[in-house]
Design a protein around this motif. Structure first.
Motif, mmCIF file in Angstrom:
data_model
loop_
_atom_site.group_PDB
_atom_site.id
_atom_site.type_symbol
_atom_site.label_atom_id
_atom_site.label_comp_id
_atom_site.label_asym_id
_atom_site.label_seq_id
_atom_site.Cartn_x
_atom_site.Cartn_y
_atom_site.Cartn_z
ATOM 1 N N ASP A 184 0.830 -1.204 0.000
ATOM 2 C CA ASP A 184 0.000 0.000 0.000
ATOM 3 C C ASP A 184 0.871 1.264 0.000
ATOM 4 O O ASP A 184 2.084 1.219 -0.052
ATOM 5 C CB ASP A 184 -0.964 0.003 1.190
ATOM 6 N N MET A 185 0.202 2.407 0.057
ATOM 7 C CA MET A 185 0.881 3.697 -0.026
ATOM 8 C C MET A 185 1.461 4.045 1.340
ATOM 9 O O MET A 185 0.974 4.908 2.072
ATOM 10 C CB MET A 185 -0.096 4.774 -0.503
ATOM 11 N N THR A 186 2.538 3.336 1.668
ATOM 12 C CA THR A 186 3.222 3.500 2.954
ATOM 13 C C THR A 186 4.710 3.693 2.691
ATOM 14 O O THR A 186 5.205 3.355 1.612
ATOM 15 C CB THR A 186 3.032 2.253 3.833
ATOM 16 N N PRO A 187 5.451 4.219 3.655
ATOM 17 C CA PRO A 187 6.904 4.348 3.459
ATOM 18 C C PRO A 187 7.569 3.025 3.098
ATOM 19 O O PRO A 187 8.476 2.996 2.264
ATOM 20 C CB PRO A 187 7.385 4.888 4.810
ATOM 21 N N TYR A 188 7.124 1.934 3.720
ATOM 22 C CA TYR A 188 7.690 0.619 3.392
ATOM 23 C C TYR A 188 7.370 0.239 1.950
ATOM 24 O O TYR A 188 8.226 -0.270 1.221
ATOM 25 C CB TYR A 188 7.131 -0.433 4.349
ATOM 26 N N GLY A 189 6.127 0.516 1.526
ATOM 27 C CA GLY A 189 5.735 0.213 0.149
ATOM 28 C C GLY A 189 6.507 1.028 -0.866
ATOM 29 O O GLY A 189 6.900 0.514 -1.927
ATOM 30 N N TRP A 190 6.752 2.288 -0.566
ATOM 31 C CA TRP A 190 7.501 3.135 -1.502
ATOM 32 C C TRP A 190 8.923 2.618 -1.697
ATOM 33 O O TRP A 190 9.471 2.685 -2.792
ATOM 34 C CB TRP A 190 7.581 4.577 -0.971
ATOM 35 N N ARG A 191 9.521 2.125 -0.631
ATOM 36 C CA ARG A 191 10.941 1.783 -0.653
ATOM 37 C C ARG A 191 11.226 0.326 -0.984
ATOM 38 O O ARG A 191 12.372 -0.051 -1.213
ATOM 39 C CB ARG A 191 11.565 2.121 0.712
ATOM 40 N N PHE A 192 10.191 -0.507 -0.997
ATOM 41 C CA PHE A 192 10.396 -1.951 -1.093
ATOM 42 C C PHE A 192 11.157 -2.343 -2.358
ATOM 43 O O PHE A 192 12.136 -3.103 -2.295
ATOM 44 C CB PHE A 192 9.039 -2.671 -1.034
ATOM 45 N N MET A 193 10.752 -1.849 -3.509
ATOM 46 C CA MET A 193 11.365 -2.284 -4.759
ATOM 47 C C MET A 193 12.802 -1.768 -4.895
ATOM 48 O O MET A 193 13.650 -2.440 -5.500
ATOM 49 C CB MET A 193 10.520 -1.834 -5.952
ATOM 50 N N ALA A 194 13.079 -0.603 -4.334
ATOM 51 C CA ALA A 194 14.461 -0.126 -4.345
ATOM 52 C C ALA A 194 15.341 -1.058 -3.526
ATOM 53 O O ALA A 194 16.486 -1.358 -3.912
ATOM 54 C CB ALA A 194 14.531 1.298 -3.798
ATOM 55 N N ALA A 195 14.819 -1.534 -2.392
ATOM 56 C CA ALA A 195 15.573 -2.478 -1.564
ATOM 57 C C ALA A 195 15.784 -3.797 -2.299
ATOM 58 O O ALA A 195 16.872 -4.397 -2.233
ATOM 59 C CB ALA A 195 14.848 -2.712 -0.243
ATOM 60 N N VAL A 196 14.757 -4.255 -2.998
ATOM 61 C CA VAL A 196 14.886 -5.492 -3.768
ATOM 62 C C VAL A 196 15.963 -5.342 -4.844
ATOM 63 O O VAL A 196 16.845 -6.202 -5.003
ATOM 64 C CB VAL A 196 13.532 -5.874 -4.412
ATOM 65 N N CYS A 197 15.901 -4.233 -5.580
ATOM 66 C CA CYS A 197 16.874 -4.022 -6.653
ATOM 67 C C CYS A 197 18.280 -3.829 -6.092
ATOM 68 O O CYS A 197 19.253 -4.348 -6.638
ATOM 69 C CB CYS A 197 16.466 -2.817 -7.493
ATOM 70 N N GLY A 198 18.400 -3.080 -4.992
ATOM 71 C CA GLY A 198 19.704 -2.888 -4.381
ATOM 72 C C GLY A 198 20.310 -4.195 -3.908
ATOM 73 O O GLY A 198 21.531 -4.395 -3.993
ATOM 74 N N THR A 199 19.457 -5.103 -3.426
ATOM 75 C CA THR A 199 19.931 -6.431 -3.019
ATOM 76 C C THR A 199 20.364 -7.243 -4.231
ATOM 77 O O THR A 199 21.415 -7.894 -4.221
ATOM 78 C CB THR A 199 18.832 -7.168 -2.244
#
Length: 386
Positions: free
Chosen positions: A27-42
């Motif tokens: 959903d439209m949450t700080p965790y949701g906004w950042r999730f895909m960047a964390a996935v890609c960074g990993t």
């Protein structure tokens, strides 16, 4: 999904579209906004490992490269925020890796046909990188240089092995590149606007793509407002002005809390020295790894010297950071092959990078520390404003 009118149009939409997958999940949450960047960074870590493995043909040196990336603060910061640069840098690593593998693929014994797979993948990821931000498009010049160098090597081999058949294969390759590096990236770029056009309330379509690009160009050319954390291209290698992303509020007296886009000093400063030294050493032997790194670095860096945009930031240097790491690894390998204590020196370099990563960790993640330690222990340069 949320029926929100798009309002950010100053970059192509692919990076923002990728971020929406996290929003769909959380959903439209700080965790949701950042999730895909964390996935890609990993994912960038194993991708970079594979890139280094392809270049050095060594599991050990590939592991060292990946470990230095993990210990690199700039990578960590941009993996933890809703920033699209993490996608663009990952795509550039992939597009150059496949171009390098193409250059290493000889044409005999069926290699000519199989080499087109590498060209196709390089073109696809070039299109993806371009659809994240325009500055990743600069890497296309480097791809062209590496392609022609590879074709030159095939020509030198053809004098002994292929004869006149080389020119038929050359013609087919160049015609294919018009599709793989022009038509395919253009198609990816155009397709990245489909979600944007579906979401906007305006009656826009692909016919409006030229107008979008004109608006993007005019915006970036017209940015003149001063920014306290902007920096010029010639200050980036020295890391003189990190971008301050976050400062804590309502802290106890004497406490400090910051997140800044700052790199690992050993990687940035040591990497710059290693790169320049490797250029000098590698030029004498026409080392292909050094040549590839030099072409990649200059293709991303030189355009900023003539860019019409006057307000720039340290994160524009992000595509060059993996190249600094590769230069360090190349120099470590060179020393190990010639110096009895080479492996000991490699261990010291890795240990030094780890120590500095821990040292700067508070300002990479927003930990609360004392203001006294922030000013004395972490702000090494007066221009580091956090």
């Amino acid at each position: 999904m949320h029926e929100i009118q798009p309002y950010e149009w100053t970059h192509p939409p692919l990076g923002k579209w990728l971020l929406t997958f996290g929003i769909r999940l959380f959903d439209m949450t700080p965790y949701g906004w950042r999730f895909m960047a964390a996935v890609c960074g990993t994912l960038m870590v194993p991708v970079f490992y594979a890139a280094a493995r392809a270049m050095f043909r060594s599991t050990r040196y590939a592991f060292i490269a990946a470990l230095l990336l993990v210990l690199e603060g700039f990578h960590l910061v941009h993996s933890r925020m809703a920033n699209v640069d993490i996608f663009g840098v990952t795509f550039t690593i992939l597009m150059y890796t496949f171009m390098y593998k193409y250059g290493e693929k000889k044409w005999e014994s069926g290699g000519f046909g199989r080499s087109f797979g590498y060209l196709a993948l390089s073109g696809i990821f070039f299109g993806c990188a371009s659809a994240v931000k325009w500055n990743y498009m600069y890497g296309g010049a480097g791809l062209a240089v590496l392609l022609f160098l590879a074709l030159y090597r095939r020509w030198r081999e053809s004098r002994w092995e292929y004869g006149s058949a080389y020119f038929k294969k050359l013609t087919l390759t160049l015609l294919s590149c018009l599709i793989l590096f022009v038509a395919v990236p253009a198609g990816i770029y155009a397709a990245s606007y489909i979600p944007y056009e579906k979401a906007t309330k305006a009656d826009d379509g692909l016919k409006d793509l030229p107008r979008y690009q004109k608006d993007i160009y005019n915006y970036h050319k017209g940015v003149k407002e001063k920014h306290p954390y902007s920096s010029k291209w010639y200050t980036w290698p020295e890391m003189l002005r990190p971008v301050w992303y976050y400062g804590g509020k309502d802290l106890a007296k004497g406490d400090a809390q910051s997140i800044a886009a700052i790199g690992n000093p050993l990687v940035w400063w040591g990497g710059l020295a290693a790169m320049l030294l490797s250029w000098w050493l590698g030029a004498r032997n026409r080392d292909k790894i050094v040549l590839t790194i030099a072409v990649m670095y200059l293709s991303f860096y030189v355009p900023w010297m003539v860019s019409p945009r006057s307000i720039t930031f340290l994160y524009h240097y992000f595509p060059m950071v993996p190249l600094l790491i590769l230069s360090i690894v190349w120099m470590l390998r060179w020393l190990e092959q010639r110096w009895y204590y080479g492996r000991t020196f490699t261990a010291l370099v890795i240990a030094g990078a780890a120590v500095l990563f821990v040292w700067f960790y508070p300002v990479l993640t927003g930990m609360t520390i004392s203001r006294e330690w922030m000013n004395f222990g972490i702000r090494w340069l007066p221009s580091w404003g956090f």
